[in-house]
Design an enzyme around this catalytic site. Structure first.
Site, PDB file in Angstrom:
ATOM      1  N   ASP A 190     -10.417  -2.637  -8.528  1.00 16.23           N
ATOM      2  CA  ASP A 190      -9.749  -3.442  -7.517  1.00 16.23           C
ATOM      3  C   ASP A 190     -10.900  -4.130  -6.798  1.00 16.23           C
ATOM      4  O   ASP A 190     -11.624  -3.490  -6.026  1.00 16.23           O
ATOM      5  CB  ASP A 190      -8.967  -2.554  -6.539  1.00 16.23           C
ATOM      6  CG  ASP A 190      -8.264  -3.379  -5.485  1.00 16.23           C
ATOM      7  OD1 ASP A 190      -8.850  -4.385  -5.028  1.00 16.23           O
ATOM      8  OD2 ASP A 190      -7.138  -3.039  -5.097  1.00 16.23           O
ATOM      9  N   HIS A 191     -11.110  -5.414  -7.063  1.00 16.80           N
ATOM     10  CA  HIS A 191     -12.378  -6.010  -6.630  1.00 16.80           C
ATOM     11  C   HIS A 191     -12.513  -6.058  -5.102  1.00 16.80           C
ATOM     12  O   HIS A 191     -13.612  -6.179  -4.582  1.00 16.80           O
ATOM     13  CB  HIS A 191     -12.597  -7.389  -7.260  1.00 16.80           C
ATOM     14  CG  HIS A 191     -11.807  -8.504  -6.631  1.00 16.80           C
ATOM     15  ND1 HIS A 191     -10.511  -8.765  -6.944  1.00 16.80           N
ATOM     16  CD2 HIS A 191     -12.151  -9.435  -5.709  1.00 16.80           C
ATOM     17  CE1 HIS A 191     -10.090  -9.796  -6.229  1.00 16.80           C
ATOM     18  NE2 HIS A 191     -11.063 -10.241  -5.481  1.00 16.80           N
ATOM     19  N   HIS A 253      -4.717  -4.821  -3.588  1.00 18.35           N
ATOM     20  CA  HIS A 253      -5.685  -5.142  -2.536  1.00 18.35           C
ATOM     21  C   HIS A 253      -5.190  -4.756  -1.133  1.00 18.35           C
ATOM     22  O   HIS A 253      -5.920  -4.151  -0.353  1.00 18.35           O
ATOM     23  CB  HIS A 253      -6.001  -6.642  -2.537  1.00 18.35           C
ATOM     24  CG  HIS A 253      -6.413  -7.173  -3.885  1.00 18.35           C
ATOM     25  ND1 HIS A 253      -7.168  -6.448  -4.762  1.00 18.35           N
ATOM     26  CD2 HIS A 253      -6.184  -8.362  -4.494  1.00 18.35           C
ATOM     27  CE1 HIS A 253      -7.379  -7.162  -5.853  1.00 18.35           C
ATOM     28  NE2 HIS A 253      -6.786  -8.323  -5.718  1.00 18.35           N
TER      29      HIS A 253
HETATM   30  C1  BG6 Z   1      -6.741 -11.500  -7.496  1.00 20.29           C
HETATM   31  C2  BG6 Z   1      -5.383 -12.106  -7.629  1.00 20.29           C
HETATM   32  O1  BG6 Z   1      -6.679 -10.112  -7.721  1.00 20.29           O
HETATM   33  O2  BG6 Z   1      -7.239 -11.737  -6.183  1.00 20.29           O
HETATM   34  C3  BG6 Z   1      -5.431 -13.593  -7.304  1.00 20.29           C
HETATM   35  O3  BG6 Z   1      -4.913 -11.925  -8.939  1.00 20.29           O
HETATM   36  C4  BG6 Z   1      -6.057 -13.830  -5.967  1.00 20.29           C
HETATM   37  O4  BG6 Z   1      -4.129 -14.164  -7.349  1.00 20.29           O
HETATM   38  C5  BG6 Z   1      -7.383 -13.107  -5.866  1.00 20.29           C
HETATM   39  O5  BG6 Z   1      -6.249 -15.223  -5.809  1.00 20.29           O
HETATM   40  C6  BG6 Z   1      -7.944 -13.190  -4.468  1.00 20.29           C
HETATM   41  O6  BG6 Z   1      -9.235 -12.671  -4.478  1.00 20.29           O
HETATM   42  P1  BG6 Z   1     -10.274 -13.096  -3.358  1.00 20.29           P
HETATM   43  O7  BG6 Z   1     -11.462 -12.234  -3.606  1.00 20.29           O
HETATM   44  O8  BG6 Z   1     -10.540 -14.561  -3.561  1.00 20.29           O
HETATM   45  O9  BG6 Z   1      -9.601 -12.855  -2.054  1.00 20.29           O
END
Ligand code: BG6
Length: 509
Positions: A190-191, A253
Site C-alpha cells: 500500500d504505497h 489508503h
Molecule cells: C492509487 C490509486 O492507489 O493511488 C489511484 O489506484 C490514485 O487511483 C493513487 O490516483 C493516488 O496516489 P497518490 O500517491 O498520488 O496520492
C-alpha cells in the site's frame, strides 16, 4: 530508511529483482526511478541485478533507453543522471517473456544460477508483480511449481494493490499463497505507507508525551481523513470500472491512515507488533448493517465541467467507461472504532477524482475548551483545538490553538503552529522506502494477509448495498467541486463541516 536505520551498502545481501510488467507504466514512472534513487543514495547492495520482463520486444539497449526517459521525467535526483546512469544501467537487463509459459520460469532459474555463480555467493531473489491483478496468482503458482521461492529467507514476492476484488477473492488469494509460501515472503504494497508524512504519524503520536493523554474520546470530537484528487480517471477507465473509489482508495489508503491515527501504542517497532495493532483497529470498526449504509456512506460520480480552465469530460464519457456506468468516482463514509479509546468518536473519510484540488489531509478535531471565564466577545472567535496532518502535496503538521489578540481587550483568535516538511528537502519517494524495505526484508510497512481481509470486511456492506441499489442521481457532482452535496450532509448532520487546508500565507501568523 523508513523507520529503520539506514544500513551500509556493503552489509546488504546480493540481490536479483525480477519485475513482471517490466515494460509497464508503474515500472516506468515509479519503480525504476525509485531504484535509481536508491542506487544514487548507496542503498542498493554492491551486487544487484534488475531484470525487467514483459511482452514488449525491447532489446537490452532499447529497454535502457526507454527507462532512462522515465528516470529523467520522474526521478527526484536528476542532476546525476549524466555521470551515474551508465553504472546504474549496467545492472539492468530486459527479457521478453511469456509469463504463462513454464519455460519462462526455467529461464529465470537458469539466470539466478548463472548470476550466483558469477557472484560466487547466494543472492536474495525478489519478484515484483507489476501486472494486472488477475495474473498475480498464476505467476505465484508458477514460481512455486518451478521452485523459485523455495528458500523463505532469500525469496520474496511483492504484490501491488488491489489485493483481491472483495473479501472472498482476497481470502482465496491469501489461502492460495499461504499454501505455497510463508507469510514473511509476501509483501502486499500500500504505497501510502511508504510516504514520509504518514510514517511521521507514528513519531508524532508516540515520540511526544503531549498527545497521548488527550488522544481519546474524552478530548477528541471527531477525525476527518480526506484524500482528494483533481485528476480524473485519465486513461484508467477499464481498471476504474472494476474498482470505483471505495475499492481503489478507501479499502486501502484511507483505512491505513485511519489505523495510524487510531492504533494503540506499539511496544516495539517490530513488523508484527505494528501490524497487530492496526488489525485491532480494523477489527474494532463498527460493522454497518445493510439498511444503515445510506446513513453512513455517500457515493458520487463526476459530470462534465471545468477544472482550472481545462475541460473535464464526464466520467461516463471517459475511455473504457460504460455509457451508463454506476461506478462511483467519489466515496465518503462515516465509521466508528468501537473500543474504549474511541467510543462514539466519528471518523469521516472521503476521497474522489476530479475534485477541487489534490489534497490529502488528516484532521483531528478536539472538543471545545469551556469558555466560562472569558468575556462574551471572546466567544465570538472561539475555536476548538485542531491538529491537521497534511500528507500531500503540502507536507506539514498544524496545531490550532487560541491566543490573545495583542491589545488592551481580552479578544481571542485562533492561531496555527506549523511544522513544515518543506524545509526537509529531498525526501525519499514512497516507492524508494518500500523497495528498500523489500530488499532489506522488513515487512513492517506492508499489509499482512489478515489486515487486507479486515479492511475488505469494513467496506463489505457498502460494496454490497451499492452493487444492488442503482444510484438515481449520477452524475451528481461537478469537476472542481468537493463532491456531491450528500457528502456535505453526511458530516453536517453531526454539526461539522469538511476541513480543507488554507494556504500557508492565509494562516494567521
Ligand atoms: C492509487 C490509486 O492507489 O493511488 C489511484 O489506484 C490514485 O487511483 C493513487 O490516483 C493516488 O496516489 P497518490 O500517491 O498520488 O496520492
Amino acid at each position: 530508511m523508513s523507520i529503520n536505520q539506514p544500513i551500509n551498502q556493503s552489509t546488504r545481501s546480493p540481490t536479483i529483482l525480477f519485475i513482471f510488467g517490466g515494460s509497464g507504466d508503474l515500472t516506468y514512472r515509479k519503480l525504476i526511478p525509485a531504484l535509481y534513487n536508491l542506487f544514487i543514495d548507496d542503498y542498493l547492495p554492491a551486487q544487484f541485478l534488475i531484470i525487467g520482463m514483459g511482452r514488449n520486444p525491447f532489446s537490452n539497449a532499447s529497454y535502457k533507453t526507454h527507462i532512462k526517459k522515465g528516470v529523467e521525467e520522474f526521478s527526484r535526483r536528476k542532476e546525476d543522471i549524466k555521470s551515474r546512469w551508465k553504472t546504474f544501467s549496467s545492472h539492468v537487463e530486459y527479457y521478453k517473456l511469456d509469463l504463462e509459459q513454464d519455460k519462462t520460469y526455467k529461464t529465470l532459474a537458469a539466470k539466478i544460477k548463472k548470476t550466483e555463480e558469477a557472484w560466487k555467493q547466494k543472492s536474495n531473489v525478489l519478484f515484483y508483480m507489476s501486472v494486472a491483478p488477475q495474473l498475480a496468482p498464476l505467476i505465484a503458482t508458477k514460481l512455486y511449481s518451478n521452485k523459485l521461492c523455495n528458500d523463505p529467507n532469500r525469496s520474496r514476492m511483492v504484490f501491488e494493490k488491489p489485493f483481491g476484488h472483495d473479501l472472498e477473492s482476497a481470502t482465496a488469494l491469501n489461502d492460495l499463497l499461504c499454501k505455497m509460501f510463508k507469510e514473511e515472503q509476501i509483501y502486499r504494497i500500500d504505497h501510502y505507507l511508504g510516504k514520509e508524512t504518514i510514517q511521521n504519524i507514528l513519531a508524532l503520536r508516540f515520540a511526544n508525551a503531549l498527545f497521548e493523554p488527550v488522544w481519546n474520546s474524552k478530548y477528541i470530537d471527531h477525525v476527518q481523513i480526506t484524500a482528494a484528487e483533481s485528476v480524473s480517471v485519465e486513461n484508467r477507465g477499464p481498471y476504474y470500472e472494476q474498482s470505483g473509489a471505495l475499492r481503489d482508495m478507501i479499502q486501502n489508503h484511507l483505512l491505513q491512515m485511519l489505523c495510524m491515527i487510531a492504533m494503540e501504542a506499539p511496544v516495539s517497532f517490530g513488523a508484527d507488533e505494528i501490524r497487530n495493532k492496526k488489525v485491532d483497529v480494523l477489527n474494532a470498526v463498527r460493522k454497518m448493517r445493510l439498511e444503515e449504509v445510506h446513513y453512513y456512506a455517500v457515493r458520487g460520480q463526476y459530470g462534465s465541467g471545468w477544472i482550472k480552465n481545462k475541460e473535464v469530460s464526464e466520467y461516463r464519457k471517459e475511455k473504457g467507461v460504460a455509457a451508463q456506468s454506476n461506478v462511483e468516482t467519489f466515496a465518503a463514509v462515516k465509521l466508528f472504532v468501537d473500543n474504549w479509546r474511541w467510543k462514539d468518536v466519528p471518523f469521516y473519510l472521503r476521497t474522489g477524482k476530479s475534485l477541487n484540488k489534490k489534497e490529502t489531509i488528516i484532521t483531528v478535531q478536539f472538543k471545545p475548551a469551556p469558555d466560562y471565564a472569558f468575556p462574551e466577545e471572546a466567544g465570538q472567535t472561539w475555536r476548538p483545538n485542531r491538529l491537521t496532518i497534511s500528507i500531500q502535496p503540502q507536507m506539514d503538521i498544524r496545531l490550532r490553538f487560541q491566543a490573545k489578540k495583542p491589545g488592551p481587550d481580552m479578544i481571542l483568535q485562533p492561531v496555527d503552529m506549523i511544522f513544515s516538511y518543506a524545509a526537509e528537502k529531498d525526501q525519499p519517494e514512497a516507492y524508494e522506502t518500500l523497495l528498500e524495505d523489500v530488499i532489506e526484508g522488513n515487512p513492517t510497512l506492508f499489509m499482512r494477509g489478515d489486515q487486507v481481509e479486515a479492511a475488505w470486511r469494513v467496506i463489505k456492506p457498502v460494496m454490497e448495498l451499492w452493487k444492488t441499489k442503482v444510484p438515481v442521481d449520477f452524475p451528481n457532482y461537478t469537476p472542481g467541486s468537493w463532491g456531491p452535496e450528500d457528502a456535505e450532509a453526511l458530516i453536517a448532520k453531526d454539526g461539522h463541516h469538511w476541513v480543507t487546508l488554507p494556504t500557508i500565507d492565509k494562516i494567521a501568523k
